[in-house]
Design an enzyme around this catalytic site. Sequence first.
Site, PDB file in Angstrom:
ATOM      1  CE1 TYR A  55      55.002   4.050  44.822  1.00 38.61           C
ATOM      2  CE2 TYR A  55      55.181   1.703  44.374  1.00 38.61           C
ATOM      3  CZ  TYR A  55      55.394   3.017  43.997  1.00 38.61           C
ATOM      4  OH  TYR A  55      56.000   3.291  42.813  1.00 38.61           O
ATOM      5  CD  GLU A  57      52.043   7.061  44.420  1.00 42.06           C
ATOM      6  OE1 GLU A  57      50.824   6.822  44.411  1.00 42.06           O
ATOM      7  OE2 GLU A  57      52.778   6.979  43.412  1.00 42.06           O
ATOM      8  CG  ASP A 202      71.144  24.365  47.016  1.00 39.98           C
ATOM      9  OD1 ASP A 202      71.306  23.602  47.991  1.00 39.98           O
ATOM     10  OD2 ASP A 202      71.320  24.026  45.832  1.00 39.98           O
ATOM     11  CB  THR A 229      72.150  17.236  49.950  1.00 40.02           C
ATOM     12  OG1 THR A 229      73.211  17.842  50.689  1.00 40.02           O
ATOM     13  CG2 THR A 229      72.226  17.684  48.503  1.00 40.02           C
ATOM     14  CE  LYS A 232      76.102  17.656  48.214  1.00 42.29           C
ATOM     15  NZ  LYS A 232      75.908  18.731  47.217  1.00 42.29           N
ATOM     16  NE  ARG A 238      74.258   9.949  47.079  1.00 40.90           N
ATOM     17  CZ  ARG A 238      75.411  10.521  47.416  1.00 40.90           C
ATOM     18  NH1 ARG A 238      76.192   9.975  48.307  1.00 40.90           N
ATOM     19  NH2 ARG A 238      75.783  11.647  46.847  1.00 40.90           N
TER      20      ARG A 238
HETATM   21  C1  LIG Z   1      75.258  18.775  45.996  1.00 39.37           C
HETATM   22  C2  LIG Z   1      74.426  19.937  45.658  1.00 39.37           C
HETATM   23  C3  LIG Z   1      73.177  19.772  45.054  1.00 39.37           C
HETATM   24  C4  LIG Z   1      72.686  18.472  44.459  1.00 39.37           C
HETATM   25  O1  LIG Z   1      72.506  17.419  45.265  1.00 39.37           O
HETATM   26  P1  LIG Z   1      72.338  15.943  44.672  1.00 39.37           P
HETATM   27  O2  LIG Z   1      71.987  15.164  45.879  1.00 39.37           O
HETATM   28  O3  LIG Z   1      73.638  15.584  44.060  1.00 39.37           O
HETATM   29  O4  LIG Z   1      71.234  15.968  43.676  1.00 39.37           O
HETATM   30  C5  LIG Z   1      72.395  20.903  44.881  1.00 39.37           C
HETATM   31  N1  LIG Z   1      72.830  22.111  45.242  1.00 39.37           N
HETATM   32  C6  LIG Z   1      74.040  22.308  45.798  1.00 39.37           C
HETATM   33  C7  LIG Z   1      74.471  23.684  46.181  1.00 39.37           C
HETATM   34  C8  LIG Z   1      74.887  21.226  46.010  1.00 39.37           C
HETATM   35  O5  LIG Z   1      76.091  21.435  46.521  1.00 39.37           O
END
Ligand SMILES: *Cc1c(COP(=O)(O)O)cnc(C)c1O
Length: 423
Positions: A55, A57, A202, A229, A232, A238
């Site tokens: 933990y 935090e 994002d 994220t 990807k 993840r």
């Molecule tokens: C994949 C994605 C997310 C979300 O990610 P998670 O890990 O699935 O919660 C947010 N914004 C965009 C643009 C994405 O492509």
Amino acid sequence: MHDEYAHIKSQDKEIYDAIVGEQTREAEGLELIPSENYVSKAVREANSSELTNKYSEGYPGKRYYGGQFYTDIVENIARDRAKQLFNCKFANVQPLSGAPANVALYFALLEPGDTVLGMDLSHGGHLTHGHPVTYLTKIFKFVRYKMKNPDTGEIDYDEMLKVAKEHKPKIVLAGYSAYPRELDYTRMSSIAKEVGAYAVMDVAHIAGLIAGKAMKNPFDYGFDVLTTTTHKTLRGPRGGMILTRESEDIGKKIDKSVFPGFQGGPHMNNIAAKAIAFGEALHPSFKTYAAQILKNAKAMEKVFKDAGIRLIAGGTDSHLLLADVFGSLNIPGKEAEIVLDEVGITLNKNAIADDKRGPMDPSGIRFGTPAITTRKFSEKECARVAELMIETLKNKDDVTKKKAIREEIRTMCKQFSIPEVFV
Ligand SMILES: *Cc1c(COP(=O)(O)O)cnc(C)c1O
């Protein structure tokens, strides 16, 4: 091959079988879902390490529990590497995934009732950019911009400015899950400035392409914040992350929002895995990888265009393509997904701009090259995959033909096994 799971095997046969099943599925099929990738063995080892027991935090040097000597080392390294990768001054590496990162960011920068200006969801925006099914819409207001022309992908920046002036958003939001073009970041950040909003992107899908210098970095064009994220194109575990160009104020707000505002204890095993993935992305070979992702997507684009299949935005500048299979081949997206799965190609059905069909069975399919590029496919193999996709769709009821295609794909997969070491 499966010795690494010896303990699971002797203790829990059901889960063991499912893991080995997934291992085989990944080895013998082509992964074209553009949000997926294969991580290194080092990333997976970190993810299963003892750090999962701890933990932590709080943040390095400011924790609520004792015993943080090693977790502080790990989190500091992850933050430093993230800042180096994206050329910025602040990183919070604790968000558990992309969606929680976005939620934490909204609560850091907005008050309930405030407005976000984001991309229309049918034009490529993400659920967390204000889809009515999310709880976010109960708290914040979302207004939209769109593509001016879905056949070129050009964003309607004039409308963006008009909507911004009318609704006075606190965030002008770029970043998408199904939009394949580069943006005019300068234009967007100047629109944000003009109405006193933060320019946020994002970069979940293209983080690896930015880190690998194959696509532009929004921070170089006046953007204030990036959320992402890590799993990807960035090819890590993840997880999520929030970055700001300048540290000071916004950074403090983000840290408070992630913890204690929104999350509890960070997943330190995962943060260690992020640090390792960022280390891999800082390696010169990652630039080659990122550049190859784009070349491979272009090779697939050419085959689809030559076959006369309509691509949304007219093609791609990134890792992903969106094909109007219903409009061009009279095959609904859902059926295309299923038929391609039968020959060992995994991708997803996807709505296209202003889709006349419903979201559960839209007109398009979305596919991309990050995972097959990790597998070391070059333009030649990618063009062949595109040909096989089209052949499969055009012969969707021909069992013999589909069998032959499945075999060809199995052979390609054997030839290009999934690597475990990247640097
Ligand atoms: C994949 C994605 C997310 C979300 O990610 P998670 O890990 O699935 O919660 C947010 N914004 C965009 C643009 C994405 O492509």
